[in-house]
Motif scaffolding. Structure first.
Motif, mmCIF file in Angstrom:
data_model
loop_
_atom_site.group_PDB
_atom_site.id
_atom_site.type_symbol
_atom_site.label_atom_id
_atom_site.label_comp_id
_atom_site.label_asym_id
_atom_site.label_seq_id
_atom_site.Cartn_x
_atom_site.Cartn_y
_atom_site.Cartn_z
ATOM 1 N N LEU A 1 0.831 -1.205 0.000
ATOM 2 C CA LEU A 1 0.000 0.000 0.000
ATOM 3 C C LEU A 1 0.861 1.248 0.000
ATOM 4 C CD1 LEU A 1 -2.499 -0.900 2.884
ATOM 5 C CD2 LEU A 1 -2.773 -1.336 0.436
ATOM 6 N N ARG A 2 0.387 2.245 -0.714
ATOM 7 C CA ARG A 2 0.880 3.601 -0.490
ATOM 8 C C ARG A 2 -0.208 4.277 0.321
ATOM 9 N NH1 ARG A 2 3.175 8.054 -4.749
ATOM 10 N NH2 ARG A 2 3.416 9.763 -3.264
ATOM 11 N N LEU A 3 0.161 4.691 1.506
ATOM 12 C CA LEU A 3 -0.816 5.286 2.400
ATOM 13 C C LEU A 3 -0.408 6.743 2.606
ATOM 14 C CD1 LEU A 3 -3.274 4.691 4.086
ATOM 15 C CD2 LEU A 3 -1.797 3.743 5.850
ATOM 16 N N ARG A 4 -1.277 7.631 2.133
ATOM 17 C CA ARG A 4 -0.981 9.064 2.278
ATOM 18 C C ARG A 4 -1.685 9.562 3.532
ATOM 19 N NH1 ARG A 4 0.231 11.238 -3.322
ATOM 20 N NH2 ARG A 4 -0.140 9.512 -4.772
ATOM 21 N N LEU A 5 -0.911 9.859 4.549
ATOM 22 C CA LEU A 5 -1.455 10.369 5.804
ATOM 23 C C LEU A 5 -1.445 11.890 5.724
ATOM 24 C CD1 LEU A 5 0.689 8.049 8.116
ATOM 25 C CD2 LEU A 5 -1.697 7.703 7.456
ATOM 26 N N LEU A 6 -2.618 12.482 5.899
ATOM 27 C CA LEU A 6 -2.712 13.951 5.900
ATOM 28 C C LEU A 6 -3.372 14.361 7.201
ATOM 29 C CD1 LEU A 6 -3.602 12.874 2.774
ATOM 30 C CD2 LEU A 6 -3.524 15.303 2.371
ATOM 31 N N ASN A 7 -2.754 15.247 7.927
ATOM 32 C CA ASN A 7 -3.323 15.677 9.197
ATOM 33 C C ASN A 7 -4.010 17.029 9.045
ATOM 34 O OD1 ASN A 7 -4.016 16.367 11.768
ATOM 35 N ND2 ASN A 7 -1.996 16.052 12.670
ATOM 36 N N ALA A 8 -5.342 16.985 9.010
ATOM 37 C CA ALA A 8 -6.128 18.212 8.843
ATOM 38 C C ALA A 8 -6.680 18.720 10.170
ATOM 39 C CB ALA A 8 -7.274 17.954 7.872
ATOM 40 N N ALA A 9 -6.272 18.103 11.276
ATOM 41 C CA ALA A 9 -6.769 18.544 12.582
ATOM 42 C C ALA A 9 -6.184 19.910 12.929
ATOM 43 C CB ALA A 9 -6.399 17.523 13.652
ATOM 44 N N ASN A 10 -6.928 20.687 13.702
ATOM 45 C CA ASN A 10 -6.399 21.973 14.153
ATOM 46 C C ASN A 10 -5.130 21.771 14.973
ATOM 47 O OD1 ASN A 10 -8.820 22.909 13.077
ATOM 48 N ND2 ASN A 10 -9.108 24.424 14.705
ATOM 49 N N ALA A 11 -5.177 20.883 15.948
ATOM 50 C CA ALA A 11 -4.096 20.854 16.930
ATOM 51 C C ALA A 11 -3.603 19.461 17.280
ATOM 52 C CB ALA A 11 -4.561 21.554 18.211
ATOM 53 N N ARG A 12 -4.377 18.445 16.945
ATOM 54 C CA ARG A 12 -3.966 17.098 17.341
ATOM 55 C C ARG A 12 -2.798 16.611 16.494
ATOM 56 N NH1 ARG A 12 -6.102 12.603 19.947
ATOM 57 N NH2 ARG A 12 -8.038 13.739 20.336
ATOM 58 N N HIS A 13 -1.772 16.106 17.159
ATOM 59 C CA HIS A 13 -0.658 15.444 16.492
ATOM 60 C C HIS A 13 -0.927 13.944 16.532
ATOM 61 C CE1 HIS A 13 0.946 19.349 17.630
ATOM 62 N NE2 HIS A 13 2.083 19.126 16.993
ATOM 63 N N PHE A 14 -0.413 13.233 15.553
ATOM 64 C CA PHE A 14 -0.567 11.778 15.541
ATOM 65 C C PHE A 14 0.810 11.123 15.568
ATOM 66 C CE2 PHE A 14 -4.423 13.349 13.581
ATOM 67 C CZ PHE A 14 -5.415 12.501 14.059
ATOM 68 N N ALA A 15 0.900 9.990 16.249
ATOM 69 C CA ALA A 15 2.086 9.122 16.163
ATOM 70 C C ALA A 15 1.524 7.723 15.967
ATOM 71 C CB ALA A 15 2.929 9.221 17.424
ATOM 72 N N LEU A 16 1.482 7.276 14.714
ATOM 73 C CA LEU A 16 0.784 6.034 14.395
ATOM 74 C C LEU A 16 1.738 4.844 14.444
ATOM 75 C CD1 LEU A 16 -1.614 7.107 11.525
ATOM 76 C CD2 LEU A 16 -1.876 7.286 14.008
ATOM 77 N N GLU A 17 1.281 3.819 15.135
ATOM 78 C CA GLU A 17 2.024 2.564 15.181
ATOM 79 C C GLU A 17 1.164 1.488 14.546
ATOM 80 O OE1 GLU A 17 3.936 1.621 18.898
ATOM 81 O OE2 GLU A 17 3.957 3.745 19.469
ATOM 82 N N PHE A 18 1.740 0.772 13.611
ATOM 83 C CA PHE A 18 1.041 -0.297 12.896
ATOM 84 C C PHE A 18 1.543 -1.621 13.461
ATOM 85 C CE2 PHE A 18 -0.911 2.240 9.511
ATOM 86 C CZ PHE A 18 -0.186 3.425 9.616
ATOM 87 N N GLU A 19 0.782 -2.162 14.384
ATOM 88 C CA GLU A 19 1.158 -3.402 15.064
ATOM 89 C C GLU A 19 1.578 -4.470 14.044
ATOM 90 O OE1 GLU A 19 -1.005 -6.082 18.498
ATOM 91 O OE2 GLU A 19 -2.213 -5.417 16.804
ATOM 92 N N ASP A 20 2.715 -5.106 14.292
ATOM 93 C CA ASP A 20 3.244 -6.184 13.441
ATOM 94 C C ASP A 20 3.601 -5.748 12.017
ATOM 95 O OD1 ASP A 20 2.903 -7.911 15.546
ATOM 96 O OD2 ASP A 20 0.969 -8.682 14.848
ATOM 97 N N HIS A 21 3.717 -4.455 11.794
ATOM 98 C CA HIS A 21 4.102 -3.967 10.466
ATOM 99 C C HIS A 21 5.252 -2.979 10.606
ATOM 100 C CE1 HIS A 21 0.057 -5.453 9.703
ATOM 101 N NE2 HIS A 21 0.365 -5.498 8.435
#
Ligand code: C2O
Ligand code: CU
Ligand code: CU
Length: 478
Positions: free
Chosen positions: A223-243
């Protein structure tokens, strides 16, 4: 009777196809160049944000949908977007991360007059770079973006054989968050605590305008996964279990592919991170995607494997994205400047200059500000008259930014991308390009760029509550 029924069906059908048509580009050619045209209409609508039998939420949307339609074109195309303002207030559209002429940048009173209610406005510019971008208003941003006005803008390379190009699927995760009450209504904006602290962080996270549902994948899929953060203030730190996610582009620009530290993909507000994700778990397994940016980690969504693998052996080498085409700054001969980010709760800032007057922090807060860049809390006057920096066109510049506050700030420069050359004193071996660079509390970064795009450009923290609270300035290129 039958004719009434028929008419109603026909109307329904016409209504549905009108929405679809509105989202389809009109493509024409002049001298080999493609002209890609879209129309965006801003409107208040009600939208099933939460779903599952909960009431719909009153949101503001482009073409009646969340997120706004994905605008897609190719590098080298001309893009023309007609914007119809169906809101009861002024708006503009900013094309975040696109290097375009200043007049098309969508900043009210700085680069254009605001688009009044009932008015239309036409943006038109060429697309110099491929990659993942987005669009959003730059008027009353905290509320307009916070009520749902934003959408993806994806630029492909002209020679991409197809949109997927080396991946099995090319997916967008348009991340956003909302502060809802018990009836799924959006809570009011303009909270002073948000301004002096970390901005408006919501209590409901959505992917592509809905509560996340598990993503169905097939073993062996790439997969090509395009992550775009459109939130006002929330930051994300994404963990993909077993990947193991592989970062392949940041803020639209390709990077030397790398595995992020601790397998955590950090996406600050306004940032885009494209990852390559090989579906490496077994058929019929379920793996979690968790967000661990804040102390309270939560389950964002799951990867749900179907029972049919796509292929037995994983694919080899990742496909190479096109190199970025940005001008390389001449760091040895660059002008150097400091930018100190200060203010906010627990930041220790005593005061700042606003509209040419030094004000202590309490007075600043009473005037709706709490943040400063180099000791200046931007008021309207500052924005119109005094740039933070003025650069001669073509000059290479190094900005050394220091976060003297207790909160993270995603710092964004319009019209340019900068190269992150060091973080906390450590030079980066493969310096990535960013239009939005994250400074965690007490971080220092150095960014370098060629100031080659003439005009007055906004430079600001992308948390709109901070921007409005003074954390912005103008970078002038003459
Ligand atoms: Cu995403 Cu000043 O903007
Ligand atoms: Cu921008
Ligand atoms: Cu900030």
């Amino acid at each position: 009777m039958t004719s009434a029924l028929f008419t109603r069906r026909a109307l329904l059908r016409a209504g549905a196809s009108a929405v679809l048509l509105a989202n389809l580009p009109r493509i024409s050619f002049s001298d080999e160049q493609r002209l890609v045209q879209y129309r965006l209409k801003l409107q208040p609508v009600s939208w099933p944000l939460v779903g599952n039998g909960h009431p719909e939420s009153a949101v503001w949307a482009y073409n009646g949908q969340l997120p706004g339609p994905t605008l897609r074109a190719r590098r080298g195309d001309r893009l023309r977007i007609t914007v119809d303002n169906g809101l009861a207030e002024d708006t503009t559209v900013h094309w975040h991360g696109i290097r375009l002429p200043n007049a098309m940048d969508g900043v009210p009173d700085l680069t254009q007059p605001p688009i009044k209610p009932g008015e239309s406005y036409v943006y038109e510019f060429e697309l110099p770079d491929s990659g993942s971008y987005w669009y959003h208003p730059h008027a009353n941003s905290a509320e307009q973006v916070g009520r749902g006005l934003s959408g993806p803008l994806i630029i492909d390379e002209p020679d991409d054989a197809n949109l997927v190009n080396g991946f099995d699927r090319d997916l967008i995760w348009f991340l956003d968050d909302w502060r809802l009450d018990g009836t799924a209504a959006i809570q009011p904006f303009g909270n002073g605590h948000d301004m002096t602290h970390g901005g408006r962080i919501g209590n409901t996270v959505t992917i592509n305008g809905k509560l996340p549902e598990p993503l169905t994948v097939r073993a062996g899929e790439r997969l090509r996964l395009r992550l775009l953060n459109a939130a006002n203030a929330r930051h994300f730190a994404l963990e993909f279990e077993d990947h193991v996610p592989l970062v392949i582009a940041l803020d639209g620009q390709s990077v030397e592919p790398f595995i992020p530290e601790a397998n955590r993909v950090i996406v600050a507000p306004a940032q885009r991170v494209d990852i390559l994700l090989d579906a490496s778990a077994k058929p019929e397994s379920k793996t979690r995607v968790i967000d661990t940016f804040y102390r309270d980690a939560y389950l964002l969504t799951e990867l749900a494997y179907s029972d049919q693998p796509l292929r037995e052996k994983p694919l080899g080498e990742p496909p190479r994205l096109a190199r970025s085409r940005l001008p390389i700054p001449d760091i040895a001969n660059a002008e150097r400047h400091e930018v100190v980010l200060a203010g906010g709760a627990m930041g220790g800032m005593r005061g700042a200059t606003m509209n040419d007057q030094w004000l202590d922090i309490r007075t600043l807060v009473s005037k709706g500000a709490a943040w400063a860049l180099n000791g200046v809390a931007a008021g309207q006057r500052h924005i119109k008259q005094d740039p933070l920096f003025t650069f001669t066109r073509g000059r290479s510049v190094v900005l050394a930014m220091r976060n003297d506050s207790a909160f993270p700030h995603p710092m964004h420069l319009h019209g340019h991308h900068y190269r992150l050359i060091s973080r906390n004193g450590k030079p980066l071996t493969n310096p990535p390009w960013h239009d939005t660079v994250l400074l965690l509390p007490r971080d220092t970064v150095e960014v370098a760029f060629v100031a080659d795009n003439p005009g007055d450009w906004m430079f600001h923290c992308h948390i709109p509550e901070h921007m409005k609270g003074g954390m912005m300035g103008i970078v002038r290129v003459t």
